[in-house]
Design a protein around this motif. Structure first.
Motif, PDB file in Angstrom:
ATOM      1  N   ALA A 132       0.815  -1.216   0.000  1.00 31.27           N
ATOM      2  CA  ALA A 132       0.000   0.000   0.000  1.00 31.27           C
ATOM      3  C   ALA A 132       0.850   1.268   0.000  1.00 31.27           C
ATOM      4  O   ALA A 132       0.597   2.182  -0.804  1.00 31.27           O
ATOM      5  CB  ALA A 132      -0.958  -0.011   1.189  1.00 31.27           C
ATOM      6  N   PRO A 133       1.874   1.390   0.883  1.00 29.50           N
ATOM      7  CA  PRO A 133       2.703   2.603   0.830  1.00 29.50           C
ATOM      8  C   PRO A 133       3.408   2.787  -0.514  1.00 29.50           C
ATOM      9  O   PRO A 133       3.532   3.912  -1.003  1.00 29.50           O
ATOM     10  CB  PRO A 133       3.721   2.381   1.959  1.00 29.50           C
ATOM     11  N   PHE A 139       1.448   6.909  -6.870  1.00 27.15           N
ATOM     12  CA  PHE A 139       0.424   7.911  -7.168  1.00 27.15           C
ATOM     13  C   PHE A 139       0.921   9.330  -6.876  1.00 27.15           C
ATOM     14  O   PHE A 139       0.522  10.276  -7.561  1.00 27.15           O
ATOM     15  CB  PHE A 139      -0.849   7.620  -6.375  1.00 27.15           C
ATOM     16  N   VAL A 140       1.775   9.481  -5.882  1.00 25.50           N
ATOM     17  CA  VAL A 140       2.357  10.798  -5.614  1.00 25.50           C
ATOM     18  C   VAL A 140       3.176  11.257  -6.825  1.00 25.50           C
ATOM     19  O   VAL A 140       3.086  12.410  -7.264  1.00 25.50           O
ATOM     20  CB  VAL A 140       3.238  10.758  -4.344  1.00 25.50           C
ATOM     21  N   VAL A 141       3.962  10.338  -7.365  1.00 23.49           N
ATOM     22  CA  VAL A 141       4.752  10.652  -8.559  1.00 23.49           C
ATOM     23  C   VAL A 141       3.825  10.971  -9.731  1.00 23.49           C
ATOM     24  O   VAL A 141       4.082  11.899 -10.515  1.00 23.49           O
ATOM     25  CB  VAL A 141       5.684   9.480  -8.911  1.00 23.49           C
ATOM     26  N   LEU A 142       2.733  10.206  -9.858  1.00 22.65           N
ATOM     27  CA  LEU A 142       1.785  10.436 -10.946  1.00 22.65           C
ATOM     28  C   LEU A 142       1.161  11.827 -10.854  1.00 22.65           C
ATOM     29  O   LEU A 142       1.022  12.527 -11.874  1.00 22.65           O
ATOM     30  CB  LEU A 142       0.677   9.381 -10.907  1.00 22.65           C
ATOM     31  N   CYS A 147       0.683  17.182 -13.154  1.00 24.53           N
ATOM     32  CA  CYS A 147       0.712  18.633 -12.955  1.00 24.53           C
ATOM     33  C   CYS A 147       1.726  19.277 -13.887  1.00 24.53           C
ATOM     34  O   CYS A 147       1.458  20.335 -14.495  1.00 24.53           O
ATOM     35  CB  CYS A 147       1.038  18.959 -11.499  1.00 24.53           C
ATOM     36  N   TYR A 148       2.893  18.654 -14.007  1.00 23.61           N
ATOM     37  CA  TYR A 148       3.931  19.154 -14.918  1.00 23.61           C
ATOM     38  C   TYR A 148       3.437  19.128 -16.360  1.00 23.61           C
ATOM     39  O   TYR A 148       3.594  20.106 -17.106  1.00 23.61           O
ATOM     40  CB  TYR A 148       5.180  18.291 -14.754  1.00 23.61           C
ATOM     41  N   ALA A 149       2.820  18.022 -16.764  1.00 22.78           N
ATOM     42  CA  ALA A 149       2.331  17.886 -18.136  1.00 22.78           C
ATOM     43  C   ALA A 149       1.203  18.869 -18.423  1.00 22.78           C
ATOM     44  O   ALA A 149       1.121  19.435 -19.520  1.00 22.78           O
ATOM     45  CB  ALA A 149       1.853  16.456 -18.380  1.00 22.78           C
ATOM     46  N   LEU A 150       0.319  19.093 -17.449  1.00 26.71           N
ATOM     47  CA  LEU A 150      -0.783  20.034 -17.653  1.00 26.71           C
ATOM     48  C   LEU A 150      -0.249  21.452 -17.837  1.00 26.71           C
ATOM     49  O   LEU A 150      -0.737  22.205 -18.690  1.00 26.71           O
ATOM     50  CB  LEU A 150      -1.747  19.988 -16.463  1.00 26.71           C
ATOM     51  N   ARG A 151       0.750  21.822 -17.074  1.00 32.76           N
ATOM     52  CA  ARG A 151       1.341  23.153 -17.205  1.00 32.76           C
ATOM     53  C   ARG A 151       2.016  23.322 -18.566  1.00 32.76           C
ATOM     54  O   ARG A 151       1.927  24.396 -19.181  1.00 32.76           O
ATOM     55  CB  ARG A 151       2.349  23.380 -16.071  1.00 32.76           C
ATOM     56  N   ALA A 170      -4.954  14.807  -6.005  1.00 31.36           N
ATOM     57  CA  ALA A 170      -3.961  15.111  -4.980  1.00 31.36           C
ATOM     58  C   ALA A 170      -4.563  14.968  -3.572  1.00 31.36           C
ATOM     59  O   ALA A 170      -3.933  14.398  -2.667  1.00 31.36           O
ATOM     60  CB  ALA A 170      -3.422  16.528  -5.180  1.00 31.36           C
ATOM     61  N   LEU A 171      -5.776  15.469  -3.383  1.00 31.44           N
ATOM     62  CA  LEU A 171      -6.429  15.359  -2.074  1.00 31.44           C
ATOM     63  C   LEU A 171      -6.740  13.908  -1.727  1.00 31.44           C
ATOM     64  O   LEU A 171      -6.622  13.496  -0.569  1.00 31.44           O
ATOM     65  CB  LEU A 171      -7.718  16.187  -2.064  1.00 31.44           C
TER      66      LEU A 171
END
Length: 221
Positions: A132-133, A139-142, A147-151, A170-171
């Protein structure tokens, strides 16, 4: 060359602005496919196969196969969609750079997808208690990657559905980490991920239904 054939700086500026509008429209629709593909993939992972026990080798293998198939299908759909977006944006790329295409190329996404599943499979196989961790770390990396790709895709103004979708993810990832740390029940995960999946599917529908913006007319004409 005659004077009439000369393109003025103002005309070049209007051409560039129109090209950016068209490219943003194309990319917004492509991102809509991404929201739908990932949302459906997560639905399979979080709800369809979640009932399969990890203690049984047969159930574990079936769960991995189904999840990999769902995720792989989503990946193929996303790659094909952004490849078409790259082709249809060739004209705008004459005046606008296309760095946005980098994160959605086969050479980037295939190794990332393969590496993520390799890590997940190895963890489940040899360190099952830490699965699980590790998955949440993926998912944190995703989230950071998207976010980078959207920008890159929308350097001037991020679309509303993109902000909402990535904020929800993210939430949800942050909430899942909290639940994992404090021993939250399955209901908490179901609410978090179920809500995010619904938001992503709604974001997909919203992005795909946006009309092509009308060209901005010169106020002097």
């Amino acid at each position: 060359m005659t004077e009439d054939a000369t393109i003025s700086p103002g005309e070049i500026k209007k051409l560039a602005e129109r090209a950016l509008v068209i490219q943003s429209y194309i990319l917004r629709r492509a991102w809509g496919v991404l929201y739908a593909a990932l949302g459906m993939s997560w639905f399979v992972t979080m709800f369809v196969t979640s009932g399969l026990s990890l203690s049984s080798e047969g159930s574990l293998i079936l769960k991995l196969v189904v999840n990999i198939a769902a995720s792989g299908t989503a990946l193929i759909v996303i790659l094909r969609t952004f490849r078409r977006a790259r082709y249809t944006a060739e004209i705008s790329n004459l005046v606008i750079d296309r760095r946005w295409a980098g994160p959605f190329g086969y050479r980037v996404m295939m190794p990332m997808w393969t590496g993520a599943y390799a890590v997940a499979i190895l963890t489940v196989t040899f360190f099952r208690a830490e699965a699980a961790p590790v998955i949440l770390a993926v998912f944190v990396v995703l989230v950071a990657y998207l976010c980078y790709a959207l920008r890159l895709s929308f350097p001037l103004r991020l679309p509303l559905e993109g902000i909402v979708a990535l904020s929800a993810l993210a939430l949800t990832v942050a909430g899942s980490i909290v639940l994992l740390a404090y021993g939250g029940g399955d209901a908490g995960y179901a609410i978090l991920w179920g809500s995010t999946i619904v938001i992503w599917l709604l974001a997909a529908a919203y992005a795909r239904r946006r009309p092509l913006p009308e060209p901005v007319e010169d106020s002097a004409t």
